[in-house]
Scaffold this motif. Structure first.
Motif, PDB file in Angstrom:
ATOM      1  N   HIS A  18       0.838  -1.200   0.000  1.00 21.15           N
ATOM      2  CA  HIS A  18       0.000   0.000   0.000  1.00 21.15           C
ATOM      3  C   HIS A  18       0.876   1.254   0.000  1.00 21.15           C
ATOM      4  N   PRO A  19       1.648   1.456  -1.057  1.00 22.19           N
ATOM      5  CA  PRO A  19       2.580   2.599  -1.070  1.00 22.19           C
ATOM      6  C   PRO A  19       1.872   3.951  -1.035  1.00 22.19           C
ATOM      7  N   GLU A  20       0.663   4.058  -1.638  1.00 26.62           N
ATOM      8  CA  GLU A  20      -0.039   5.337  -1.629  1.00 26.62           C
ATOM      9  C   GLU A  20      -0.489   5.706  -0.219  1.00 26.62           C
ATOM     10  N   THR A  21      -0.976   4.710   0.505  1.00 25.69           N
ATOM     11  CA  THR A  21      -1.408   4.970   1.881  1.00 25.69           C
ATOM     12  C   THR A  21      -0.228   5.389   2.746  1.00 25.69           C
ATOM     13  N   ALA A  39       2.553   6.757   1.748  1.00 22.73           N
ATOM     14  CA  ALA A  39       3.007   8.083   1.322  1.00 22.73           C
ATOM     15  C   ALA A  39       2.124   9.180   1.932  1.00 22.73           C
ATOM     16  N   GLU A  40       0.809   8.939   1.986  1.00 23.69           N
ATOM     17  CA  GLU A  40      -0.096   9.921   2.583  1.00 23.69           C
ATOM     18  C   GLU A  40       0.203  10.121   4.065  1.00 23.69           C
ATOM     19  N   LEU A  41       0.409   9.026   4.785  1.00 26.66           N
ATOM     20  CA  LEU A  41       0.675   9.143   6.215  1.00 26.66           C
ATOM     21  C   LEU A  41       2.024   9.799   6.472  1.00 26.66           C
ATOM     22  N   LYS A  42       2.998   9.552   5.621  1.00 30.94           N
ATOM     23  CA  LYS A  42       4.295  10.211   5.765  1.00 30.94           C
ATOM     24  C   LYS A  42       4.176  11.716   5.511  1.00 30.94           C
ATOM     25  N   ARG A  43       3.298  12.101   4.592  1.00 28.75           N
ATOM     26  CA  ARG A  43       3.076  13.533   4.365  1.00 28.75           C
ATOM     27  C   ARG A  43       2.465  14.173   5.605  1.00 28.75           C
ATOM     28  N   HIS A  44       1.525  13.470   6.220  1.00 26.70           N
ATOM     29  CA  HIS A  44       0.945  13.983   7.459  1.00 26.70           C
ATOM     30  C   HIS A  44       2.025  14.148   8.534  1.00 26.70           C
ATOM     31  N   ALA A  45       2.917  13.162   8.622  1.00 25.80           N
ATOM     32  CA  ALA A  45       3.984  13.227   9.629  1.00 25.80           C
ATOM     33  C   ALA A  45       4.885  14.425   9.389  1.00 25.80           C
ATOM     34  N   GLU A  46       5.213  14.672   8.136  1.00 26.05           N
ATOM     35  CA  GLU A  46       6.080  15.809   7.820  1.00 26.05           C
ATOM     36  C   GLU A  46       5.397  17.125   8.178  1.00 26.05           C
ATOM     37  N   ALA A  47       4.087  17.205   7.908  1.00 28.06           N
ATOM     38  CA  ALA A  47       3.362  18.439   8.212  1.00 28.06           C
ATOM     39  C   ALA A  47       3.172  18.635   9.707  1.00 28.06           C
ATOM     40  N   ALA A  48       3.110  17.534  10.464  1.00 28.18           N
ATOM     41  CA  ALA A  48       2.799  17.623  11.897  1.00 28.18           C
ATOM     42  C   ALA A  48       3.985  18.053  12.744  1.00 28.18           C
ATOM     43  N   HIS A  49       5.185  17.845  12.267  1.00 27.75           N
ATOM     44  CA  HIS A  49       6.365  18.134  13.093  1.00 27.75           C
ATOM     45  C   HIS A  49       6.854  19.559  12.897  1.00 27.75           C
ATOM     46  N   GLU A  50       7.144  20.197  14.017  1.00 29.44           N
ATOM     47  CA  GLU A  50       7.897  21.442  13.983  1.00 29.44           C
ATOM     48  C   GLU A  50       8.971  21.357  15.059  1.00 29.44           C
ATOM     49  N   PRO A  51      10.079  22.076  14.905  1.00 28.76           N
ATOM     50  CA  PRO A  51      11.179  21.956  15.875  1.00 28.76           C
ATOM     51  C   PRO A  51      10.719  22.265  17.287  1.00 28.76           C
ATOM     52  N   VAL A  52      11.248  21.520  18.229  1.00 28.08           N
ATOM     53  CA  VAL A  52      10.846  21.702  19.624  1.00 28.08           C
ATOM     54  C   VAL A  52      11.441  22.990  20.182  1.00 28.08           C
ATOM     55  N   GLU A  53      10.667  23.659  20.998  1.00 33.51           N
ATOM     56  CA  GLU A  53      11.141  24.826  21.738  1.00 33.51           C
ATOM     57  C   GLU A  53      10.786  24.615  23.205  1.00 33.51           C
TER      58      GLU A  53
END
Length: 653
Positions: free
Chosen positions: A455-458, A460-474
C-alpha cells in the motif's frame, strides 16, 4: 470534520488556510458549547454559576490496558474501577499522548500532539515554556479552583514549567520524575516549596508513604471547594517507580501469600490500592452531593510494561498488553509507538449525563482532553490545540446538538520514533534511518504484518501527514537548575546518586584546577538527567555530558569549548568515557585547539583517536597559550552520531 492543529513553519499558504479554518471551528465550537451549557442536561449555565460541572481527572502511572479485572485479568482486582466503568463509558481506542511519562503529560495538559509540544524528551524535568496554556489555566480563567496531586513531569523546580505558573492554585507531589520513583523521599513539593515527610530517607526506607499524603490532600481539596466549581487533577504515581506499598495497606493482605515474585505481588497490591482510592473519591463526591455534577475521568498515562517476565510469562507476569480472553497481544511496551506503548485504559463517569454501561470504539487521544473539558465547562480553549472535543460521544450527539467529529489523523514522535494513525491505518518509523512500516489495525491489531510494500499510496499519505505535523521543539528554560537536581537526588535521600559497577576517575596531577573551568560553548547537549555539558568538568565521574538525541539526533562534528578562566599554557588533555554500562557517545577521533576567543581558533594543536576503554586516556601536545580549549569530536567508538564525556581534565599551568 473539525481540525485543531498547529501548522508547520514551512508552508505559509497552508498555514493561513488552517489558521482560518481553526478560527471558524473555534467559533462553531464556542457557539455549540454555549447552547450545551444552557441546557438542563448538563446543569452548566453561566460562568458565575456554581452548577458548572466539576472535573476530576485521575491518571495511574503505567497501568496497562489489560490490567483491570473487568477485562478478564486473572491476577489483579479492581472492583471499584470496574464499577465506575459499569456506571459510565469505557473506551477501547483511547490512546496516550506519548509512550513515556513527561511527553504524554504535556500532551494531556496542553491539548497539543507531540509534534508541537514543548516537552518531547523524557528527562523528567524538561519544562514547558512560560505562558503556555493548560487544562488548569483555562479553567482557572473560567473561575474554577484548580488543584494537582501526584507527578507533574512538565517542568522541574526552578524552571518556567512549574505547575503553579500554568494554572494550578495548588500542586502537591513530585515535579521531577526521578524524584517520583521513591515513595519514601525526605520531602515532596507543594507550589515549589518542600513538604517534609517524617522519617523518610529515600528509596524504600522511611515511615511516611508519600502517596497517602498526596491522595489525602486531593480529597481535602475537593472538600474545601465543594461550594464552587473545581478541577482536581490526580496524576498519581502508583503502580510505577519502586514497587513499594506499606504492609499495613489492606491491598497487601490480598496478595502477600500468593506464590508470585515479590515485586509482582507488590505491583498487584499497588493496583488494588489505586482501585480502592478511586472508589473513595467517588464516595466522597456522593457524600458531598457532588456526584451528579462531577465528571470523572480515569486512565493510564501510557502503554503498559512487560514487568516480571519469565519463561511462563514472556509478556510480563500480569500481561498488561495481552488480552486474557483471546491471547491477542499489543506489540511493544511503554517507550515504543506500537500499540503496546500507546493503548491505555480509559473510563469516564458522569451520572445522569453519560449513559451507563457503554463501550465506545471512538479513536481519540490525550490532546483531546483540553478541548473536551473546555466545551463541557464553557472555558476558552487556545486556538492552537491539536485536539477535538469528544463531548458528543460522552453525552450523546442528540444532547450535544452535533455529530462527533473524528480526527483526520493522529500523530506521535518520541526520540527518533514517529507514528501516524488515520482510521485503522498506522504508519511507524521505529527509529532513525529505519524503514517505515505500515499496519492495518482492523486486520492486524498486533502489528505483525508490515504491508508498506502493498500500500505505497497509503504510506506516502501518512508520511506527508507526519512531515506536516512536526515542527522543531522549543523547550522552556531553567533559571535555577540546582533545586531541580536536589529533587532528583531526593529519590536517594539526597545522597549522591549511586552508579552501577566500578567507577574510574581522572588522575589530577598536572591538571589546571577544575574550579577555574567553565563551559564557554557547546554545540549540543541533552536535557535529560546528568547529560549537560557542565557534567564533563564537574569532577564527578557518575555524571556525563551527552549530545542531544531527542527530539532529533545531533550529528558530528560536536564541539565543546572550555574557558580556563585566564590565559594559560596548555599541553594536553585527559578524557574519561562515561562510567555507566553504556558506550553511546564514547569519543573516537578528536581535534584539539587552543585560542584566545571561544569562537575563533587557528590550526589544531593535536589530533587523536581514543580507545573504547573506561579508564582515563591522555593526549599531549607541544605547549600552546590561550584562554580557551576547543575539543572537536569527529567520530564515536561505535560509529554512532553522538558524543559523551564523563570527565575532562586540561593539562597545563
Amino acid at each position: 470534520m473539525y481540525q485543531f492543529r498547529v501548522t508547520t513553519q514551512t508552508d505559509c499558504r497552508r498555514s493561513f488556510s488552517r489558521r482560518l479554518r481553526r478560527r471558524i471551528t473555534a467559533l462553531v465550537i464556542s457557539s455549540v458549547a454555549l447552547i450545551i451549557l444552557q441546557t438542563p442536561c448538563t446543569k452548566a449555565v453561566s460562568a458565575e454559576s456554581t452548577t458548572r460541572p466539576n472535573v476530576v481527572y485521575i491518571m495511574a502511572d503505567e497501568l496497562g490496558y489489560f490490567e483491570l479485572s473487568c477485562l478478564g485479568n486473572p491476577n489483579l482486582r479492581t472492583p471499584r474501577i470496574d464499577q465506575m466503568i459499569s456506571e459510565g463509558i469505557r473506551f477501547t481506542q483511547a490512546l496516550a499522548g506519548s509512550s513515556v511519562c513527561a511527553p504524554t503529560r504535556c500532551c494531556l495538559m496542553s491539548g497539543k500532539h507531540s509534534g508541537h509540544t514543548s516537552v518531547r524528551s523524557n528527562g523528567g524535568g524538561t519544562p514547558m515554556r512560560a505562558g503556555e496554556e493548560t487544562v488548569a489555566s483555562i479553567l482557572k480563567d473560567a473561575g474554577y479552583a484548580t488543584g494537582g496531586f501526584g507527578k507533574w513531569g512538565c517542568g522541574g523546580r526552578g524552571s518556567t514549567g512549574v505547575p503553579e505558573k500554568h494554572g494550578f492554585d495548588v500542586f502537591l507531589g513530585y515535579y521531577d520524575q526521578v524524584h517520583a520513583h521513591s515513595y519514601y523521599p525526605p520531602y515532596i513539593v507543594r507550589n515549589s516549596e518542600e513538604v517534609p515527610l517524617k522519617n523518610n530517607r529515600g528509596g524504600s526506607d522511611g515511615e511516611t508513604y508519600s502517596h497517602y499524603v498526596i491522595v489525602d490532600e486531593a480529597m481535602d481539596f475537593i472538600r474545601e471547594n465543594k461550594e464552587k466549581p473545581f478541577f482536581c487533577y490526580m496524576p498519581i504515581t502508583p503502580p510505577h517507580g519502586i514497587f513499594d506499598i506499606p504492609d499495613s495497606d489492606p491491598a497487601w493482605a490480598i496478595y502477600k501469600d500468593r506464590n508470585w515474585p515479590e515485586d509482582a505481588k507488590r505491583y498487584a497490591a499497588m493496583v488494588t490500592m489505586v482501585d480502592r482510592q478511586v472508589g473513595e473519591v467517588l464516595d466522597l463526591l456522593k457524600e458531598l452531593s457532588l456526584d451528579e455534577n462531577t465528571i470523572v475521568f480515569f486512565c493510564g498515562d501510557n502503554g503498559g510494561n512487560d514487568y516480571f517476565k519469565d519463561a511462563e510469562h514472556p509478556r510480563g507476569f500480569h500481561g498488561a498488553n495481552v488480552d486474557p480472553a483471546s491471547g491477542v497481544e499489543f506489540r511493544g511496551t511503554k517507550g515504543t509507538l506500537y500499540e503496546g506503548g500507546l493503548r491505555i485504559p480509559m473510563a469516564v463517569r458522569w451520572p445522569g449525563k453519560i449513559a451507563p454501561g457503554r463501550v465506545s470504539d471512538l479513536l481519540w487521544y490525550f490532546p483531546d482532553v483540553l478541548p473536551t473539558v473546555a466545551e463541557l465547562t464553557g472555558a476558552k480553549a487556545p486556538e492552537d490545540v491539536d485536539g477535538m472535543s469528544i463531548l458528543p460521544e460522552l453525552i450523546g450527539e442528540k444532547t450535544a446538538g452535533r455529530k462527533q467529529p473524528t480526527h483526520e489523523y493522529l500523530y506521535w514522535e518520541i526520540g527518533t520514533q514517529i507514528a501516524v494513525r488515520k482510521g485503522d491505518w498506522k504508519a511507524i518509523q521505529p527509529g532513525a534511518n529505519r524503514e517505515w512500516e505500515l499496519y492495518d489495525l482492523s486486520r492486524d491489531l498486533s502489528e505483525k504484518n508490515n504491508v508498506a510494500k502493498d500500500h505505497p499510496e497509503t504510506l506516502a499519505e501518512l508520511k506527508r501527514h507526519a512531515e506536516a505535523a512536526h515542527e522543531p521543539v522549543e523547550e522552556g528554560t531553567f533559571f535555577n537548575r540546582e533545586i531541580h537536581e536536589r529533587d532528583r537526588r531526593a529519590k536517594f535521600g539526597n545522597k549522591p546518586i549511586p552508579s552501577k559497577g566500578a567507577v574510574n576517575s581522572i588522575p589530577t596531577a598536572g591538571l589546571i584546577d577544575r574550579q577555574a573551568l567553565k563551559i564557554a560553548r557547546v554545540s549540543s547537549e541533552s536535557n535529560a538527567n546528568q547529560r549537560r555539558a557542565v557534567n564533563a568538568i564537574d569532577g564527578d565521574p557518575h555524571t556525563h555530558w551527552h549530545t542531544s538525541f531527542s527530539p532529533q539526533v545531533d550529528k558530528h562534528p560536536h564541539e565543546l569549548v572550555i574557558d580556563l578562566g585566564s590565559r594559560r599554557e596548555v599541553s594536553g588533555i585527559r578524557y574519561l568515557a562515561r562510567q555507566d554500562g553504556g558506550w553511546n557517545g564514547a569519543l573516537a577521533k578528536c581535534e584539539f585547539f587552543v585560542g584566545d576567543s571561544p569562537e575563533d581558533f587557528d590550526e589544531s594543536v593535536a589530533t587523536t583517536t581514543f580507545r573504547k576503554v573506561k579508564t582515563s586516556q591522555e593526549k599531549s601536545w607541544k605547549p600552546a597559550s590561550g584562554r580557551y580549549v576547543l575539543i572537536r569530536i569527529l567520530s564515536e567508538v561505535n560509529a554512532g552520531p553522538w558524543a559523551s564525556i564523563s570527565e575532562l581534565g586540561i593539562i597545563g599551568q
